[in-house]
Design a protein around this motif. Structure first.
Motif, PDB file in Angstrom:
ATOM      1  N   VAL A 350       0.835  -1.207   0.000  1.00  0.00           N
ATOM      2  CA  VAL A 350       0.000   0.000   0.000  1.00  0.00           C
ATOM      3  C   VAL A 350       0.870   1.258   0.000  1.00  0.00           C
ATOM      4  N   LEU A 351       1.900   1.263   0.825  1.00  0.00           N
ATOM      5  CA  LEU A 351       2.769   2.445   0.899  1.00  0.00           C
ATOM      6  C   LEU A 351       3.564   2.643  -0.389  1.00  0.00           C
ATOM      7  N   LYS A 352       3.848   1.560  -1.092  1.00  0.00           N
ATOM      8  CA  LYS A 352       4.593   1.659  -2.357  1.00  0.00           C
ATOM      9  C   LYS A 352       3.770   2.315  -3.452  1.00  0.00           C
ATOM     10  N   HIS A 353       2.439   2.184  -3.372  1.00  0.00           N
ATOM     11  CA  HIS A 353       1.570   2.689  -4.446  1.00  0.00           C
ATOM     12  C   HIS A 353       0.597   3.741  -3.901  1.00  0.00           C
ATOM     13  N   GLN A 354       1.143   4.800  -3.362  1.00  0.00           N
ATOM     14  CA  GLN A 354       0.290   5.841  -2.782  1.00  0.00           C
ATOM     15  C   GLN A 354      -0.527   6.567  -3.851  1.00  0.00           C
ATOM     16  N   GLU A 355      -0.092   6.481  -5.086  1.00  0.00           N
ATOM     17  CA  GLU A 355      -0.848   7.124  -6.162  1.00  0.00           C
ATOM     18  C   GLU A 355      -2.203   6.452  -6.379  1.00  0.00           C
ATOM     19  N   ARG A 356      -2.372   5.235  -5.845  1.00  0.00           N
ATOM     20  CA  ARG A 356      -3.638   4.506  -5.993  1.00  0.00           C
ATOM     21  C   ARG A 356      -4.597   4.748  -4.823  1.00  0.00           C
ATOM     22  N   TRP A 357      -4.161   5.478  -3.837  1.00  0.00           N
ATOM     23  CA  TRP A 357      -4.998   5.671  -2.657  1.00  0.00           C
ATOM     24  C   TRP A 357      -6.248   6.480  -3.010  1.00  0.00           C
ATOM     25  N   PRO A 358      -7.384   6.179  -2.372  1.00  0.00           N
ATOM     26  CA  PRO A 358      -8.557   7.030  -2.569  1.00  0.00           C
ATOM     27  C   PRO A 358      -8.291   8.423  -2.016  1.00  0.00           C
ATOM     28  N   THR A 359      -8.898   9.414  -2.624  1.00  0.00           N
ATOM     29  CA  THR A 359      -8.718  10.788  -2.152  1.00  0.00           C
ATOM     30  C   THR A 359      -9.490  10.992  -0.856  1.00  0.00           C
ATOM     31  N   ALA A 360      -9.188  12.104  -0.194  1.00  0.00           N
ATOM     32  CA  ALA A 360      -9.900  12.446   1.036  1.00  0.00           C
ATOM     33  C   ALA A 360     -11.399  12.554   0.780  1.00  0.00           C
ATOM     34  N   GLN A 361     -11.775  13.160  -0.335  1.00  0.00           N
ATOM     35  CA  GLN A 361     -13.194  13.330  -0.630  1.00  0.00           C
ATOM     36  C   GLN A 361     -13.860  11.994  -0.932  1.00  0.00           C
ATOM     37  N   GLN A 362     -13.154  11.106  -1.617  1.00  0.00           N
ATOM     38  CA  GLN A 362     -13.713   9.778  -1.894  1.00  0.00           C
ATOM     39  C   GLN A 362     -13.949   9.004  -0.594  1.00  0.00           C
ATOM     40  N   CYS A 363     -13.000   9.113   0.332  1.00  0.00           N
ATOM     41  CA  CYS A 363     -13.165   8.449   1.627  1.00  0.00           C
ATOM     42  C   CYS A 363     -14.414   8.976   2.339  1.00  0.00           C
ATOM     43  N   ARG A 364     -14.536  10.284   2.373  1.00  0.00           N
ATOM     44  CA  ARG A 364     -15.674  10.888   3.072  1.00  0.00           C
ATOM     45  C   ARG A 364     -17.001  10.584   2.371  1.00  0.00           C
ATOM     46  N   ASP A 365     -17.008  10.653   1.060  1.00  0.00           N
ATOM     47  CA  ASP A 365     -18.242  10.387   0.321  1.00  0.00           C
ATOM     48  C   ASP A 365     -18.742   8.963   0.576  1.00  0.00           C
ATOM     49  N   TYR A 366     -17.824   8.030   0.721  1.00  0.00           N
ATOM     50  CA  TYR A 366     -18.215   6.649   0.998  1.00  0.00           C
ATOM     51  C   TYR A 366     -18.958   6.551   2.332  1.00  0.00           C
ATOM     52  N   VAL A 367     -18.444   7.248   3.340  1.00  0.00           N
ATOM     53  CA  VAL A 367     -19.113   7.259   4.639  1.00  0.00           C
ATOM     54  C   VAL A 367     -20.470   7.948   4.542  1.00  0.00           C
ATOM     55  N   LEU A 368     -20.538   9.057   3.830  1.00  0.00           N
ATOM     56  CA  LEU A 368     -21.800   9.778   3.698  1.00  0.00           C
ATOM     57  C   LEU A 368     -22.867   8.918   3.022  1.00  0.00           C
ATOM     58  N   SER A 369     -22.442   8.019   2.162  1.00  0.00           N
ATOM     59  CA  SER A 369     -23.389   7.165   1.446  1.00  0.00           C
ATOM     60  C   SER A 369     -23.873   5.985   2.273  1.00  0.00           C
ATOM     61  N   HIS A 370     -23.049   5.543   3.249  1.00  0.00           N
ATOM     62  CA  HIS A 370     -23.367   4.269   3.907  1.00  0.00           C
ATOM     63  C   HIS A 370     -23.375   4.305   5.439  1.00  0.00           C
ATOM     64  N   TYR A 371     -22.706   5.266   6.065  1.00  0.00           N
ATOM     65  CA  TYR A 371     -22.475   5.155   7.500  1.00  0.00           C
ATOM     66  C   TYR A 371     -22.737   6.465   8.244  1.00  0.00           C
ATOM     67  N   THR A 372     -23.970   6.948   8.186  1.00  0.00           N
ATOM     68  CA  THR A 372     -24.339   8.148   8.938  1.00  0.00           C
ATOM     69  C   THR A 372     -25.372   7.786  10.001  1.00  0.00           C
ATOM     70  N   TRP A 373     -25.465   8.603  11.040  1.00  0.00           N
ATOM     71  CA  TRP A 373     -26.407   8.330  12.123  1.00  0.00           C
ATOM     72  C   TRP A 373     -27.853   8.546  11.677  1.00  0.00           C
ATOM     73  N   ASP A 374     -28.084   9.383  10.691  1.00  0.00           N
ATOM     74  CA  ASP A 374     -29.438   9.520  10.151  1.00  0.00           C
ATOM     75  C   ASP A 374     -29.925   8.186   9.579  1.00  0.00           C
ATOM     76  N   GLN A 375     -29.033   7.479   8.873  1.00  0.00           N
ATOM     77  CA  GLN A 375     -29.393   6.185   8.307  1.00  0.00           C
ATOM     78  C   GLN A 375     -29.628   5.154   9.409  1.00  0.00           C
ATOM     79  N   VAL A 376     -28.792   5.193  10.449  1.00  0.00           N
ATOM     80  CA  VAL A 376     -28.962   4.277  11.574  1.00  0.00           C
ATOM     81  C   VAL A 376     -30.293   4.529  12.274  1.00  0.00           C
ATOM     82  N   LEU A 377     -30.631   5.789  12.492  1.00  0.00           N
ATOM     83  CA  LEU A 377     -31.875   6.149  13.167  1.00  0.00           C
ATOM     84  C   LEU A 377     -33.087   5.550  12.462  1.00  0.00           C
ATOM     85  N   GLN A 378     -33.137   5.692  11.156  1.00  0.00           N
ATOM     86  CA  GLN A 378     -34.279   5.170  10.407  1.00  0.00           C
ATOM     87  C   GLN A 378     -34.389   3.658  10.546  1.00  0.00           C
TER      88      GLN A 378
END
Length: 396
Positions: A350-378
């Motif tokens: 993983v450290l050898k290929h940092q150019e393949r890492w997801p961006t900060a926004q991609q990481c956050r967008d993934y959480v926003l799509s699947h892992y928010t407390w609004d979704q848990v509440l429902q």
């Protein structure tokens, strides 16, 4: 605020202001989330009464001191629930720790109050992993008996992953139609990408010219930190600028410090100790990579989604909920297995290929799509509605 629907009595363990940890953080988060639309009283066992959570319909009640014997604590919880259910209408008993829920579940059975268990892991099995010898086996046997007695009285179970659903079915004999999978979530307001990562590093005393890898865990065996330190010796051979920071407290503190010294890693691995809750987002934001090296019984991976929400890629062992989180987002960030060799190999790749890492926004967008407390509440509300209707107590 939406019209109140349920009166919920929840039984937990501690409150994270006194004792941080995944269960306690989840318990506070789900109680605060439910309190946005319902009246909920959260019962805890703390040395000092925790402060109330403002601007919610959440009441915190400290039932006992954790230093008194377990039997006395259980009795205190049972007596409190007995009084509460006599004094007012309780629609749901929502349990998050089997010993404190056992008496409540028995009272609920006699009053036709549904019991929903938030299953955070096999308590007895965790004891076996963390405490060897005769004493550990005896404690684990007692814990398992308490779990089985409590779970027999439950109407529904909420688990954080398919992994924990399988454990409930196979190890506890729970019917699959009683088990609902509702993943955990991150507080997306607290955990978000840094606006200026280098400024944060300077404030925290972290280097601005190195690759910063972070792991924040309880310092116990099943969290895999000894294996991570052992693997780091091989990592620094290929990536000498990579620094590992470990945050957390626990009984393995001395063993970890010894492992660091034996491997000559004093310049490459740094113990941060306890990280105050208010500083945790900044540490996430300052990291380039977060590592979760769990060896066993990882039900979800709360730190995983918190790090991702902070814009930080996560590398993890293929244990429990982390498999489910990362497989559909960044499968290359899962090691082949839990061994030291697999950790070292996977991290180096993983450290050898940092150019393949997801961006900060991609990481956050993934959480926003699947892992928010609004979704848990429902999802949790739907389970409550279902079990209330089954008991003939439905209210919408």
């Amino acid at each position: 605020m939406a019209e109140l629907s349920f009166n919920i009595l929840a039984t937990g363990l501690d409150w994270p202001t006194e004792k941080p940890g995944g269960l306690n953080i989840y318990y506070r988060s789900i109680c605060k989330t439910l309190a946005l639309r319902h009246c909920i009283e959260a019962l805890v066992c703390c040395s000092e009464p925790p402060g109330q959570e403002p601007e919610t319909n959440l009441t915190l009640s400290n039932i006992s001191n954790p230093l008194v014997p377990m039997v006395r604590r259980q009795t205190a919880f049972k007596k409190y629930v007995h009084r509460a259910t006599n004094d007012r209408r309780i629609d749901i008993i929502y349990s998050h720790f089997a010993p404190y829920a056992m008496g409540a579940a028995r009272i609920a059975l006699g009053k036709n109050i549904p019991v929903v268990v938030g299953f955070h892991g096999p308590w007895a099995a965790e004891m076996k992993v963390e405490q060897a010898g005769l004493k550990g086996r005896i404690r684990a046997a007692i814990a398992r008996r308490i779990e089985l007695q409590t779970y027999r009285l439950a109407d529904r179970f909420i688990v954080l992953s398919r992994y924990f659903k399988k454990i409930l079915q196979e190890d506890y004999g729970i019917s699959p139609d009683k088990i609902h999978i509702v993943p955990g979530a991150a507080d997306i307001e607290r955990f978000r990408p840094a606006e200026d990562k280098m400024r944060l590093r300077k404030e925290l005393g972290l280097p601005t010219d190195k690759l910063v890898v972070l792991s924040v865990r309880r310092l116990v065996h099943r969290m895999g930190l000894l294996q991570l330190v052992a693997a780091w010796k091989e990592v620094v051979r290929q990536h000498p600028d990579a620094l590992l920071y470990i945050g957390g407290t626990g009984p393995l503190q001395e063993a970890l410090e010894t492992e660091i010294q034996l491997n000559g890693l004093e310049q490459n691995v740094h113990m941060l100790g306890f990280i105050p809750e208010e500083l945790l987002p900044a540490y996430y934001q300052s990291a380039d990579l977060f590592v979760v090296p769990t060896q066993a019984l990882e039900g979800f991976g709360l730190v995983t989604v918190e790090a991702l929400a902070s814009g930080v890629p996560v590398f993890a062992t293929p244990v429990g909920g982390n498999v489910e989180i990362l497989t559909r987002f960044s499968p290359d960030f899962l090691s082949e297995d839990i061994t030291v060799d697999a950790l070292a190999k996977g991290l180096n790749l993983v450290l050898k290929h940092q150019e393949r890492w997801p961006t900060a926004q991609q990481c956050r967008d993934y959480v926003l799509s699947h892992y928010t407390w609004d979704q848990v509440l429902q999802s949790v509300e739907n389970i409550f509605f279902e079990v209330l209707e089954q008991k003939g107590r439905g209210k919408r």
